[in-house]
Design a protein around this motif. Structure first.
Motif, PDB file in Angstrom:
ATOM      1  N   SER A 156     -18.557  68.444  44.478  1.00  0.00           N
ATOM      2  CA  SER A 156     -17.391  68.598  43.295  1.00  0.00           C
ATOM      3  C   SER A 156     -16.806  67.509  43.216  1.00  0.00           C
ATOM      4  CB  SER A 156     -16.792  69.862  43.686  1.00  0.00           C
ATOM      5  OG  SER A 156     -16.099  70.261  42.707  1.00  0.00           O
ATOM      6  N   ASP A 206     -20.850  71.064  40.584  1.00  0.00           N
ATOM      7  CA  ASP A 206     -20.415  71.117  39.262  1.00  0.00           C
ATOM      8  C   ASP A 206     -19.689  69.897  38.653  1.00  0.00           C
ATOM      9  OD1 ASP A 206     -18.084  70.724  40.757  1.00  0.00           O
ATOM     10  OD2 ASP A 206     -16.964  72.556  40.159  1.00  0.00           O
ATOM     11  N   TRP A 240     -19.563  66.639  36.179  1.00  0.00           N
ATOM     12  CA  TRP A 240     -19.779  66.191  34.965  1.00  0.00           C
ATOM     13  C   TRP A 240     -20.850  65.436  34.562  1.00  0.00           C
ATOM     14  CZ3 TRP A 240     -19.383  61.881  32.174  1.00  0.00           C
ATOM     15  CH2 TRP A 240     -18.545  60.885  32.576  1.00  0.00           C
ATOM     16  N   ILE A 288     -22.664  70.870  35.223  1.00  0.00           N
ATOM     17  CA  ILE A 288     -21.914  71.525  34.544  1.00  0.00           C
ATOM     18  C   ILE A 288     -21.889  71.425  32.930  1.00  0.00           C
ATOM     19  CG2 ILE A 288     -19.721  70.199  34.610  1.00  0.00           C
ATOM     20  CD1 ILE A 288     -19.665  73.789  35.725  1.00  0.00           C
ATOM     21  N   THR A 340     -16.979  75.082  30.698  1.00  0.00           N
ATOM     22  CA  THR A 340     -16.002  74.937  31.719  1.00  0.00           C
ATOM     23  C   THR A 340     -15.426  73.528  31.438  1.00  0.00           C
ATOM     24  OG1 THR A 340     -17.518  76.041  33.365  1.00  0.00           O
ATOM     25  CG2 THR A 340     -15.658  74.673  34.411  1.00  0.00           C
ATOM     26  N   HIS A 391     -13.250  70.094  31.725  1.00  0.00           N
ATOM     27  CA  HIS A 391     -13.392  69.083  32.612  1.00  0.00           C
ATOM     28  C   HIS A 391     -12.408  68.677  33.316  1.00  0.00           C
ATOM     29  CE1 HIS A 391     -13.200  64.543  33.522  1.00  0.00           C
ATOM     30  NE2 HIS A 391     -14.543  64.531  33.213  1.00  0.00           N
ATOM     31  N   GLY A 392     -12.322  68.357  34.464  1.00  0.00           N
ATOM     32  CA  GLY A 392     -11.197  68.283  35.379  1.00  0.00           C
ATOM     33  C   GLY A 392     -10.004  67.319  35.052  1.00  0.00           C
ATOM     34  N   TYR A 434      -4.768  71.976  34.732  1.00  0.00           N
ATOM     35  CA  TYR A 434      -4.821  73.537  34.992  1.00  0.00           C
ATOM     36  C   TYR A 434      -3.712  74.305  34.366  1.00  0.00           C
ATOM     37  CZ  TYR A 434      -7.992  73.001  39.163  1.00  0.00           C
ATOM     38  OH  TYR A 434      -9.045  72.719  40.080  1.00  0.00           O
ATOM     39  N   ASP A 444      -8.067  79.948  35.652  1.00  0.00           N
ATOM     40  CA  ASP A 444      -8.853  78.743  35.367  1.00  0.00           C
ATOM     41  C   ASP A 444     -10.485  78.757  35.251  1.00  0.00           C
ATOM     42  OD1 ASP A 444      -8.171  75.720  34.902  1.00  0.00           O
ATOM     43  OD2 ASP A 444      -9.997  75.834  36.332  1.00  0.00           O
ATOM     44  N   ARG A 493     -12.712  76.617  35.564  1.00  0.00           N
ATOM     45  CA  ARG A 493     -13.248  75.755  36.667  1.00  0.00           C
ATOM     46  C   ARG A 493     -13.225  76.469  37.927  1.00  0.00           C
ATOM     47  NH1 ARG A 493      -9.625  71.043  34.253  1.00  0.00           N
ATOM     48  NH2 ARG A 493      -8.428  72.704  33.868  1.00  0.00           N
ATOM     49  N   ARG A 530     -15.830  79.142  37.907  1.00  0.00           N
ATOM     50  CA  ARG A 530     -17.145  78.749  37.755  1.00  0.00           C
ATOM     51  C   ARG A 530     -17.488  78.187  38.946  1.00  0.00           C
ATOM     52  NH1 ARG A 530     -21.554  80.362  36.553  1.00  0.00           N
ATOM     53  NH2 ARG A 530     -22.639  79.711  34.973  1.00  0.00           N
ATOM     54  N   TYR A 554      -9.162  64.238  39.236  1.00  0.00           N
ATOM     55  CA  TYR A 554      -9.754  65.094  40.345  1.00  0.00           C
ATOM     56  C   TYR A 554      -9.027  64.944  41.653  1.00  0.00           C
ATOM     57  CZ  TYR A 554     -13.516  66.345  37.351  1.00  0.00           C
ATOM     58  OH  TYR A 554     -14.299  66.729  36.341  1.00  0.00           O
TER      59      TYR A 554
END
Ligand code: SF4
Lengths: 395, 265
Positions: A244, A270, A272, A276, A299, A301-302, A306, A312, A314, A317, A341
């Motif tokens: 991740s 997960d 991008w 994901i 989902t 994107h980071g 949040y 959330d 993300r 998932r 991230y």
């Protein structure tokens, strides 16, 4: 273990730059794009050639990029700028128009830099910061419409909605094939590794999408024949790892190699730049609004904040995927200066810890100097995961 | 000794090579040598010295586990295991109630959490800079023109803790020189250095958490001043080690060697 189709794909990737050059000579235009929320279907339906640009893992290129963009940006965007500064990459050379979305503000800055220093025509797709509000739908639909009008100008034609419907169908089949292939790579007795699957995804950044689908279907046919019905289960002695965090673009293999070298098995991600973007895409209707809504409902994107950790998508998932792929631990990769991230690492760790899933954060960049330091951490993490199954190092 | 089953753990660290020989679950011999350029030779030399110390021969060894950064060139070992896992096993062997380890070695420091069986549950590692490492303290000892062993006891004679803001070796060295030039007492500066390191190490625990009992391992753990500073800053009690804390990684490696052999792998 290699499947025959993988060899064909390798060959086709070697031939692809020349093909694109030829297509351009014959009048077709190439759209190089980067981001997470660009509905590529529109580019393809307009008869333009979509190519996802951006590679990683080359520190020299990062240095070149840093002459134009602040070193406080992640190495991925610095390398992207470096690609344009050096102008040796065949895909960069053959890009007529660039499209970036404003999901991560660092990619947005990259777009500005490339336009300013390298005189490229750049289209920006605005992205709502909060995907959960109804206003986000209205805003993003307007952005997609504006983006389409600008692409139509480049293509010299209007978007044909019948062609768009066919393209959405084509992309849905690509997405389904990728999701199914992921199940095969994570299964017991697999004929395809996660790394090969990951490379397969990246092949789709460059190859013509119709040809890409047929190659994916060939891969699936081979897998069905060799592997039968995939059955995902954790085997004793395995350290099943879920990846991740920040992007791992084509070319950035440092962490992947280390995990494999120390005996870990990557079974899912997960990212991008991985699975994901292909998950949970349901385009509700054949229209620009339909595409906008379909992309918004994936989902997020980071790089987007949040809002409420409990709801959330993300996190939800991530937990589901860990379960699906029967992963035992998460390696959370963060690139230096990838604030989106990096800030989320601790929260994600705490949430997963409550579920008994360990998380190891690996903070790195493209220089090779931290190879041994990363290796020790990953090796210890793999030992820790194996130890849960296998008591060989227990007292 | 007839029919002896001995097991060895060799921990080739950046500054020291530590070897422990285990017979019937007890430490029968050990060695601590300075690590040189050839890590393979260092490991072998450490092994011979520890065997001699135990009064054993190479043939008595049933299984060898190598750890530490030099584990990658240890063809003499049956298996290699990271120092993180080994420290956990070693601390568990010496003090089974250990739940948290602070390990400060020559070139890195680690925060390790473990369960009641000595299995690692989480860890954090700082190897990006010299702060909190033996190397850093060596440089500081040089500034004060004392031996490394004297630093800790000196810090206990401090009358106040002078704040030393930098834990970057280069900056801390010049900061120390200016404090000395200002006429500050060396003991007060030395304790300040120890506190600065302890604060830095504390940052790792914000990621992994801290739970008693806390065990302090690695070469730096011999420094009584560092131990006191960690207790003050982290607000924890550190357990008294029953053996030289520098040997913990090698002890853990030897324990793993014994278990691996028993399990036939
Ligand atoms: S999300 Fe992180 S890795 Fe991706 S472009 Fe933004 S800063 Fe770079």
């Amino acid at each position: 273990m290699a499947l025959k189709t993988l060899e064909i794909i390798k060959k086709r990737l070697e031939e692809r730059p020349k093909e694109i050059e030829k297509a351009r000579r014959e009048g077709q235009k190439v759209v190089g794009w980067q981001g997470y929320n660009i509905p590529e279907e529109i580019i393809y339906a307009l008869g333009l050639i979509p190519v996802r640009i951006g590679v990683g893992g080359d520190d020299r290129m990062v240095e070149i990029g840093a002459r134009y963009i602040s070193t406080k940006n992640c190495v991925f965007v610095r390398e992207t700028v470096g690609l344009f500064a050096e102008n040796n990459d065949p895909y960069v050379q053959n890009t007529d128009i660039l499209a970036f979305d404003a999901t991560c503000l660092q990619t947005y800055r990259t777009a500005e830099i490339i336009q300013y220093y390298f005189n490229k025509e750049v289209l920006i797709l605005g992205v709502p910061r909060n995907f959960y509000w109804p206003e986000a739908k209205v805003y993003f639909t307007k952005e997609v419409e504006y983006f389409t009008r600008r692409l139509e100008k480049q293509a010299g034609k209007k978007l044909n909605y019948q062609i768009l419907a066919d393209t959405i169908g084509l992309y849905d089949r690509i997405r389904n094939a990728i999701v199914t292939i992921y199940t095969y790579q994570a299964a017991a007795g697999n004929y395809l590794s996660w790394e090969e699957t990951y490379d397969l995804i990246h092949a789709g950044y460059y190859l013509d999408r119709r040809e890409y689908l047929s190659l994916l279907e060939q891969v699936l046919a081979e897998l069905r024949e060799k592997q039968g019905q995939p059955f995902i289960e954790a085997v004793e002695g395995e350290a099943r790892i879920f990846l991740s965090g920040s992007v791992l673009p084509p070319g950035d293999k440092k962490l992947i190699k280390i995990i494999q070298e120390v005996g870990g098995r990557i079974v899912g991600d997960d990212l991008w730049s991985g699975l994901i973007p292909y998950l949970d895409v349901k385009i509700p209707e054949n229209s620009l609004q339909g595409l906008a809504v379909g992309y918004l409902n994936r989902t997020p994107h980071g790089a987007l904040p949040y809002l409420d950790l409990d709801t959330d998508r993300r996190i939800k998932r991530l937990k589901e995927l860990i379960q699906t792929f029967k992963a035992q631990g998460v390696i959370y990769h963060t690139l230096r200066y990838c604030d989106p991230y990096t800030f989320k690492a601790k929260e994600t760790k705490d949430i997963l810890q409550k579920e008994g899933i360990p998380l190891l954060e690996i903070h790195t960049e493209y220089a090779g100097s931290d190879f041994e330091a990363i290796r020790t951490r990953v090796e210890a993490f793999v030992e820790m995961l194996k130890n849960r199954y296998d008591e060989e190092v227990a007292v | 000794m007839a029919n002896v089953s001995a097991f060895a753990g060799v921990d080739v660290g950046s500054l020291g090579t530590k070897t422990v020989i285990l017979v019937d679950g007890e430490i029968a011999g050990y060695s601590i040598l300075r690590t040189g350029i050839n890590t393979e030779e260092n490991g072998l030399h450490g092994l011979e010295t520890a065997l001699e110390n135990a009064g054993l021969k190479r043939e008595d060894l049933k299984y060898i586990v190598a750890t530490g950064y030099g584990r990658i060139s240890a063809p003499y070992a049956d298996k290699t295991v990271t120092e993180i896992t080994c420290h956990a096993k070693g601390a568990h062997y010496l003090h089974p109630q250990t739940r948290t380890i602070i390990d400060m070695g020559g070139q890195d420091c680690k925060a390790i959490r473990l369960d009641e069986d000595g299995n690692v549950t989480d860890f954090a590692m700082n190897d990006k800079c010299a702060a909190g490492t033996g190397r850093f303290l060596e440089v500081m000892a040089n500034v004060f023109k004392v031996s490394l062993d004297e630093l800790g006891p000196l810090s206990l004679r401090a009358t106040e803790v002078l704040p030393v803001s930098s834990t970057c070796t280069v900056f801390a060295e010049s900061e120390t020189v200016s404090l000395l030039a200002r006429g500050e007492r060396p003991e007060n500066i030395i304790i300040g250095i120890h506190h600065a390191i302890a604060n830095r190490v504390g940052g790792m625990f914000s990621r992994v958490g801290i739970e008693s009992d806390v065990f302090f391992s690695g070469g730096v753990a011999k420094n009584i001043g560092m131990r006191k500073a960690l207790e003050d800053v982290l607000k924890v009690k550190i357990v008294e080690p029953k053996k030289d804390p520098q040997l913990v990684g090698a002890i853990g490696a030897a324990v793993i060697a014994q278990n691996s052999w028993k399990r036939g792998r």
